[in-house]
Design an enzyme around this catalytic site. Sequence first.
Site, PDB file in Angstrom:
ATOM      1  N   ASN A  27       0.868  -1.178   0.000  1.00  0.00           N
ATOM      2  CA  ASN A  27       0.000   0.000   0.000  1.00  0.00           C
ATOM      3  C   ASN A  27       0.905   1.229   0.000  1.00  0.00           C
ATOM      4  O   ASN A  27       1.465   1.593   1.030  1.00  0.00           O
ATOM      5  CB  ASN A  27      -0.900  -0.024   1.248  1.00  0.00           C
ATOM      6  CG  ASN A  27      -1.756   1.231   1.345  1.00  0.00           C
ATOM      7  OD1 ASN A  27      -1.808   2.039   0.399  1.00  0.00           O
ATOM      8  ND2 ASN A  27      -2.431   1.403   2.465  1.00  0.00           N
ATOM      9  N   LYS A  65       0.086   4.263  -0.347  1.00  0.00           N
ATOM     10  CA  LYS A  65      -0.555   5.467   0.201  1.00  0.00           C
ATOM     11  C   LYS A  65      -0.326   6.651  -0.754  1.00  0.00           C
ATOM     12  O   LYS A  65      -0.299   6.445  -1.969  1.00  0.00           O
ATOM     13  CB  LYS A  65      -0.059   5.733   1.622  1.00  0.00           C
ATOM     14  CG  LYS A  65      -0.228   4.486   2.513  1.00  0.00           C
ATOM     15  CD  LYS A  65      -0.037   4.717   3.976  1.00  0.00           C
ATOM     16  CE  LYS A  65      -0.240   3.406   4.731  1.00  0.00           C
ATOM     17  NZ  LYS A  65      -0.182   3.571   6.175  1.00  0.00           N
ATOM     18  N   HIS A 102      -9.772   1.559   4.955  1.00  0.00           N
ATOM     19  CA  HIS A 102      -8.480   1.744   5.636  1.00  0.00           C
ATOM     20  C   HIS A 102      -8.653   2.753   6.771  1.00  0.00           C
ATOM     21  O   HIS A 102      -9.425   3.707   6.651  1.00  0.00           O
ATOM     22  CB  HIS A 102      -7.433   2.242   4.629  1.00  0.00           C
ATOM     23  CG  HIS A 102      -6.046   2.189   5.185  1.00  0.00           C
ATOM     24  ND1 HIS A 102      -5.567   3.138   6.059  1.00  0.00           N
ATOM     25  CD2 HIS A 102      -5.055   1.279   5.023  1.00  0.00           C
ATOM     26  CE1 HIS A 102      -4.325   2.812   6.401  1.00  0.00           C
ATOM     27  NE2 HIS A 102      -3.991   1.694   5.794  1.00  0.00           N
ATOM     28  N   GLU A 158      -5.584  -4.414  10.779  1.00  0.00           N
ATOM     29  CA  GLU A 158      -4.539  -3.403  10.982  1.00  0.00           C
ATOM     30  C   GLU A 158      -4.827  -2.642  12.268  1.00  0.00           C
ATOM     31  O   GLU A 158      -5.584  -1.655  12.259  1.00  0.00           O
ATOM     32  CB  GLU A 158      -4.527  -2.415   9.808  1.00  0.00           C
ATOM     33  CG  GLU A 158      -4.221  -3.040   8.464  1.00  0.00           C
ATOM     34  CD  GLU A 158      -3.629  -2.016   7.485  1.00  0.00           C
ATOM     35  OE1 GLU A 158      -2.539  -2.302   6.963  1.00  0.00           O
ATOM     36  OE2 GLU A 158      -4.218  -0.955   7.266  1.00  0.00           O
ATOM     37  N   GLY A 203       2.473   2.641  10.995  1.00  0.00           N
ATOM     38  CA  GLY A 203       3.460   3.706  10.848  1.00  0.00           C
ATOM     39  C   GLY A 203       4.169   4.064  12.142  1.00  0.00           C
ATOM     40  O   GLY A 203       4.812   5.098  12.235  1.00  0.00           O
ATOM     41  N   SER A 255       3.274  -1.788  10.551  1.00  0.00           N
ATOM     42  CA  SER A 255       4.719  -1.899  10.770  1.00  0.00           C
ATOM     43  C   SER A 255       5.282  -3.275  10.416  1.00  0.00           C
ATOM     44  O   SER A 255       6.160  -3.791  11.119  1.00  0.00           O
ATOM     45  CB  SER A 255       5.091  -1.504  12.198  1.00  0.00           C
ATOM     46  OG  SER A 255       4.747  -0.145  12.430  1.00  0.00           O
TER      47      SER A 255
HETATM   48  P1  13P Z   1       2.900   0.708   7.853  1.00  0.00           P
HETATM   49  O1  13P Z   1       3.403  -0.594   7.256  1.00  0.00           O
HETATM   50  O2  13P Z   1       3.657   1.893   7.361  1.00  0.00           O
HETATM   51  O3  13P Z   1       2.756   0.631   9.323  1.00  0.00           O
HETATM   52  O4  13P Z   1       1.409   0.912   7.262  1.00  0.00           O
HETATM   53  C1  13P Z   1       0.489  -0.097   7.412  1.00  0.00           C
HETATM   54  C2  13P Z   1      -0.697   0.225   6.587  1.00  0.00           C
HETATM   55  O5  13P Z   1      -1.444   1.130   6.898  1.00  0.00           O
HETATM   56  C3  13P Z   1      -0.914  -0.575   5.379  1.00  0.00           C
HETATM   57  O6  13P Z   1      -2.178  -0.353   4.850  1.00  0.00           O
END
Ligand code: 13P
Length: 250
Positions: free
Chosen positions: A9, A11, A95, A167, A173, A213
């Site tokens: 992802n 983003k 999400h 998640e 993050g 993460s």
């Molecule tokens: P991170 O891997 O940066 O923690 O993000 C997870 C996420 O939101 C994937 O959709």
Amino acid sequence: MRKPLIVANWKMYNTVSEASFLVEELIGKIGDISSVEVAIAPPFTALEAVSKILSETDLTLAAQNMYWERAGAFTGEISPVMLRDLTCRFVILGHSERRQFFGDGDGEVALKVEAALAEGLIPILCVGETLGEREYRKTFEVVERQIRGALDGGMPDSGGALIIAYEPIWAIGTGKTASPEAAQEVHCFIRRLLENLLGKGPGGEVRILYGGSVKPDNVRGLMEMQDIDGALVGGASLDAESFTRIVHFK
Ligand code: 13P
């Protein structure tokens, strides 16, 4: 057998040229893989370019969001038909960043899931609790509400037509991953819920991804858990080397 699925992802990162460069680099590094399915979710603007590059490979394309109508006067929105047209196989829905910053609630997510299923897109339905909810032992309650809510408009007709991504918001993050055992506890709960909602066979076929993460050094422990069938990777998917190591977790 549920084939492991690793989803990048991206983003709101990568212009078209950056996306093209990264995906070419990834293809070169990942090489031939048959035991793991890999999907890339670039931002909308890079979907077409990435789609063309992926067309010669086994990697598949995912979108990060969509609107629920097929077409119409909805300025700024993207429809499931448009995503299919660009060869998307998956669409990430619900999400936590959408829920937190853009007002996507269980009702909106349900409309999106229903529309995605109707168009033959596989929703990657994201669920997860905040830190406060975890501390108050509300994790199961929150996840159950989110899943029941999202499937309110209609159920997938097979287990393969739906993906769930657990998640925990406190792990996104932050560098804090749920331990494999803590994640498995929630995945197992989700599995029982899906078996209740869809029936034992289809519920057992739904792939449940973990996100939050995920890094090269923690992916293997997570993937060893019985009900963890893959990963939804944010930050570490923006680096070809890290993402490749995640894909080759075995
Ligand atoms: P991170 O891997 O940066 O923690 O993000 C997870 C996420 O939101 C994937 O959709």
